[in-house]
Design an enzyme around this catalytic site. Sequence first.
Site, PDB file in Angstrom:
ATOM      1  CG  ASP A   8      38.280  45.730  35.455  1.00 13.15           C
ATOM      2  OD1 ASP A   8      39.372  45.348  35.225  1.00 13.15           O
ATOM      3  OD2 ASP A   8      38.006  46.614  36.420  1.00 13.15           O
ATOM      4  CG  ASP A 130      41.759  43.258  44.972  1.00 15.12           C
ATOM      5  OD1 ASP A 130      42.756  43.716  44.462  1.00 15.12           O
ATOM      6  OD2 ASP A 130      40.824  42.385  44.762  1.00 15.12           O
TER       7      ASP A 130
END
Length: 259
Positions: A8, A130
């Site tokens: 990330d 998500d």
Amino acid sequence: MYLVPAIDILDGRAVRLARGDYSKVTVYNDDPALQAQLFEEAGAKWIHVVDLDGARSGLQDNLEVVKKILKRTELRVEVGGGVRDMDAIERLADIGVNRAVLGTALVKDPDFAQRAIERFGPEMLACGIDAKDGDVKVEGWVEGAEISALELAQKMALLGYEHLIYTDIARDGMQTGMSPAAYVEMYQAFGNPVIASGGISSIADITELAKVSDAIEGIIAGRAIYEKSFSVAAGVAACEGELVDDPDYLEGLERPLEI
């Protein structure tokens, strides 16, 4: 199943967030390309890259960082965060990214989601769903989408998507373990095996997911690898039904910096 180590990127660095909270950041490496190389040397074939800046801005803020990863390794790379129009997908394809992950755009612009799959095909694209408590979150996990994860998965399957990354936000970055039942349910809604993400903490979690391997394409792991709960080598082997002990993995990395 295959292991997909996660990188990330926030402000050009490899980080992890706790439950998607941008105020709870741990920096693991100032050089994401070096981090990718370490993952490759440990046996990874894929990596999952998230442009956290792009997830909030809607832009591809870390495209140059992704280029460096591709130049430095031979990994297969999937990228999400800020992929919200055709030009964004085209830019990723042009630099050699193997798979673009669409998230917010699936909800905010369903016409784009349809045009994208028609133009680029199911191998180049993945749905990134998500969710928290079963409800989809968008815009870098800061907004609710007023649609359930299962319903969105069904809609994407009807459009022709064949790859889906499902992240349980409540577990992501927390090393609390994964729920095999949740991924089986998503697989049943989507009609194809899914990539499991969020909360993996140990080889035992991979072993549990292996029991429902028909429902699981791959497993994304982040914090557990960085903090040496298990190594990439061990995770890769466990996904393939083997066990190895590799405690020296990532030896020499900088100590994580909490910010």
